[in-house]
Design a protein around this motif. Structure first.
Motif, PDB file in Angstrom:
ATOM      1  N   ILE A 109      37.013  33.830  45.661  1.00 41.32           N
ATOM      2  CA  ILE A 109      36.782  33.578  44.246  1.00 41.32           C
ATOM      3  C   ILE A 109      35.450  34.190  43.830  1.00 41.32           C
ATOM      4  CG2 ILE A 109      38.088  31.412  44.333  1.00 41.32           C
ATOM      5  CD1 ILE A 109      35.376  29.954  44.180  1.00 41.32           C
ATOM      6  N   GLY A 110      35.265  34.333  42.524  1.00 39.98           N
ATOM      7  CA  GLY A 110      33.992  34.780  41.982  1.00 39.98           C
ATOM      8  C   GLY A 110      33.673  33.949  40.757  1.00 39.98           C
ATOM      9  N   GLY A 111      32.465  34.078  40.266  1.00 39.42           N
ATOM     10  CA  GLY A 111      32.119  33.328  39.077  1.00 39.42           C
ATOM     11  C   GLY A 111      30.705  33.580  38.620  1.00 39.42           C
ATOM     12  N   THR A 112      30.427  33.147  37.412  1.00 40.62           N
ATOM     13  CA  THR A 112      29.056  33.156  36.926  1.00 40.62           C
ATOM     14  C   THR A 112      28.351  31.939  37.510  1.00 40.62           C
ATOM     15  OG1 THR A 112      29.743  31.960  34.938  1.00 40.62           O
ATOM     16  CG2 THR A 112      29.663  34.366  34.803  1.00 40.62           C
ATOM     17  N   PRO A 113      27.025  31.996  37.677  1.00 41.54           N
ATOM     18  CA  PRO A 113      26.326  30.900  38.368  1.00 41.54           C
ATOM     19  C   PRO A 113      26.583  29.519  37.776  1.00 41.54           C
ATOM     20  CG  PRO A 113      24.869  32.795  38.136  1.00 41.54           C
ATOM     21  CD  PRO A 113      26.110  33.112  37.346  1.00 41.54           C
ATOM     22  N   GLY A 114      26.481  29.401  36.450  1.00 42.52           N
ATOM     23  CA  GLY A 114      26.652  28.094  35.831  1.00 42.52           C
ATOM     24  C   GLY A 114      28.056  27.546  35.981  1.00 42.52           C
ATOM     25  N   ALA A 115      29.055  28.400  35.836  1.00 43.15           N
ATOM     26  CA  ALA A 115      30.444  27.946  35.953  1.00 43.15           C
ATOM     27  C   ALA A 115      30.744  27.490  37.375  1.00 43.15           C
ATOM     28  CB  ALA A 115      31.396  29.065  35.530  1.00 43.15           C
ATOM     29  N   GLN A 145      32.098  42.379  35.714  1.00 40.60           N
ATOM     30  CA  GLN A 145      32.370  42.630  37.125  1.00 40.60           C
ATOM     31  C   GLN A 145      33.499  41.740  37.630  1.00 40.60           C
ATOM     32  OE1 GLN A 145      28.046  42.099  38.162  1.00 40.60           O
ATOM     33  NE2 GLN A 145      28.459  43.802  39.539  1.00 40.60           N
ATOM     34  N   LEU A 146      33.541  40.515  37.152  1.00 45.17           N
ATOM     35  CA  LEU A 146      34.594  39.594  37.572  1.00 45.17           C
ATOM     36  C   LEU A 146      35.964  40.074  37.105  1.00 45.17           C
ATOM     37  CD1 LEU A 146      32.762  36.228  36.842  1.00 45.17           C
ATOM     38  CD2 LEU A 146      33.334  37.157  39.096  1.00 45.17           C
ATOM     39  N   LEU A 147      36.041  40.588  35.895  1.00 48.24           N
ATOM     40  CA  LEU A 147      37.321  41.130  35.408  1.00 48.24           C
ATOM     41  C   LEU A 147      37.782  42.269  36.296  1.00 48.24           C
ATOM     42  CD1 LEU A 147      36.728  41.211  31.537  1.00 48.24           C
ATOM     43  CD2 LEU A 147      38.204  39.645  32.805  1.00 48.24           C
ATOM     44  N   ASP A 148      36.862  43.147  36.652  1.00 49.03           N
ATOM     45  CA  ASP A 148      37.205  44.280  37.507  1.00 49.03           C
ATOM     46  C   ASP A 148      37.652  43.808  38.881  1.00 49.03           C
ATOM     47  OD1 ASP A 148      37.313  47.181  37.931  1.00 49.03           O
ATOM     48  OD2 ASP A 148      35.636  46.873  39.306  1.00 49.03           O
ATOM     49  N   MET A 149      36.987  42.807  39.423  1.00 52.39           N
ATOM     50  CA  MET A 149      37.347  42.284  40.739  1.00 52.39           C
ATOM     51  C   MET A 149      38.718  41.625  40.718  1.00 52.39           C
ATOM     52  SD  MET A 149      33.662  40.738  41.938  1.00 52.39           S
ATOM     53  CE  MET A 149      34.172  40.305  43.624  1.00 52.39           C
ATOM     54  N   LEU A 150      39.053  40.940  39.622  1.00 53.64           N
ATOM     55  CA  LEU A 150      40.386  40.351  39.503  1.00 53.64           C
ATOM     56  C   LEU A 150      41.455  41.431  39.494  1.00 53.64           C
ATOM     57  CD1 LEU A 150      39.794  37.556  36.816  1.00 53.64           C
ATOM     58  CD2 LEU A 150      40.593  37.184  39.160  1.00 53.64           C
ATOM     59  N   ILE A 155      39.296  39.252  44.199  1.00 57.08           N
ATOM     60  CA  ILE A 155      39.257  37.799  44.069  1.00 57.08           C
ATOM     61  C   ILE A 155      40.539  37.355  43.377  1.00 57.08           C
ATOM     62  CG2 ILE A 155      36.732  37.619  44.010  1.00 57.08           C
ATOM     63  CD1 ILE A 155      36.914  37.431  40.958  1.00 57.08           C
ATOM     64  N   GLU A 156      40.891  36.079  43.562  1.00 56.08           N
ATOM     65  CA  GLU A 156      42.076  35.545  42.893  1.00 56.08           C
ATOM     66  C   GLU A 156      41.722  34.757  41.637  1.00 56.08           C
ATOM     67  OE1 GLU A 156      45.667  34.163  45.063  1.00 56.08           O
ATOM     68  OE2 GLU A 156      44.255  33.954  46.734  1.00 56.08           O
ATOM     69  N   LEU A 157      40.555  34.115  41.653  1.00 56.43           N
ATOM     70  CA  LEU A 157      40.137  33.289  40.536  1.00 56.43           C
ATOM     71  C   LEU A 157      38.704  33.629  40.151  1.00 56.43           C
ATOM     72  CD1 LEU A 157      41.399  29.803  41.821  1.00 56.43           C
ATOM     73  CD2 LEU A 157      42.610  31.354  40.264  1.00 56.43           C
TER      74      LEU A 157
END
Length: 313
Positions: A109-115, A145-150, A155-157
């Motif tokens: 998974i990936g995410g922004t720090p706060g989320a 970057q998260l959109l690209d990784m998805l 990443i899956e989520l």
């Protein structure tokens, strides 16, 4: 009986998986010779493999230039499934090893720090209750970057700020928690009450997010709502830990979601003050590719995040 199969589709060539993996290494290394060294093969062997792949597809995959290769449009298109196949093969080995030890996953998974800070700890406990031991890999990245990784399947989520921008057509968004914004101050601002207007503190020294993602747009919107400009005397910082440390040790202030700001700060070194203009809450949740089937562990994680008491876990 009429055969409705398209003659064009019926004649589509099959791709040799080994040739696809060779093409991927050429893309990664930037040249035929470098790929040959990485694969421990003779250079003519790699060249022949690529040439056969190009003839089979009827396209040119890259141009050879003095500085290395440059992918054509067709090459760029083929690179994505080549990378996906490499990840699939790597995942297959990892999945078998984990299954042998009765461990689910791994889930990436990936995410922004706060989320991630808001959602992940409680979700982990729920997933453990549902599936037992599992393997998880989490990385912090910016929204784009998260959109690209998805899309690449890395990443899956993606754990992100939600309900702030139009969701891309190929994505699905689920909001899992909400948290009010607050003014976060340290001991040097003990004179401030329990509620303030941003108009009263706009002249203070600030530390605010740098990355131009959904979270920063929400913060900027608070100042717009208050009818004041984003402060000029601002340190830009995307690290939550560093931001909180600056607020705690200096006279600078910041705006953060209340839960994120006070997480682990039980010593009273920082406090959250209600903002009059905070008429909307920050929302966080999960992005996923709409048409891609999730792994069982990713489904378990999504179910854990969507549980009625997920916000208070």
């Amino acid at each position: 009986m009429t055969d409705n199969t398209s003659p064009t589709l019926a004649r589509l060539p099959a791709i040799d998986p080994r040739a696809l993996m060779t093409f991927r290494v050429v893309c990664e290394t930037g040249s035929i010779s470098a790929a040959a060294r990485a694969l421990n093969l003779a250079q003519p062997s790699v060249s022949n493999t690529i040439a056969l792949l190009e003839r089979r597809l009827g396209v040119t995959l890259f141009e050879r230039r003095r500085g290395g290769i440059v992918l054509t449009r067709e090459g760029e298109v083929l690179r994505r499934p080549a990378e996906a196949m490499a990840r699939l093969l790597s995942d297959a080995v990892s999945d078998v090893v984990h299954a042998r030890h009765h461990i689910a996953g791994p889930l990436r998974i990936g995410g922004t720090p706060g989320a991630l800070l808001t959602l992940l700890p409680g979700a982990i406990m729920r997933v453990e209750e549902a599936v037992g031991d599992f393997a998880l890999s989490a990385v912090e990245r910016a929204d784009e970057q998260l959109l690209d990784m998805l899309r690449k399947g890395e990443i899956e989520l993606a754990f992100v700020t939600t309900q702030i921008q139009n969701v891309p057509e190929d994505m699905s968004e689920v909001t899992c928690a909400r948290d009010p914004f607050a003014l976060i101050v340290g001991p040097r601002h003990a004179d401030l009450g329990e509620r303030v207007s941003l108009r009263d503190v706009e002249h203070y020294p600030w530390v605010l997010p740098e990355a131009r993602g959904a979270f920063r747009r929400q913060v900027d919107a608070l100042f717009i709502t208050a009818g004041v400009s984003v402060p000029r005397t601002t340190i830009r910082c995307d690290s939550l830990l560093t931001t909180r440390a600056i607020v705690r040790e200096t006279d600078r202030v910041t705006v953060l979601p209340r839960t994120v700001a006070l997480d682990g700060a039980s010593d009273g070194s920082i406090r959250a003050i209600a903002i009059e203009e905070a008429v909307f809450e920050r929302s966080v949740g999960v992005l996923r590719l709409a048409e891609r089937r999730l792994s069982p562990l990713a489904e378990a994680m999504l179910n854990a995040l969507s549980a009625p008491d997920a916000q208070n876990a």
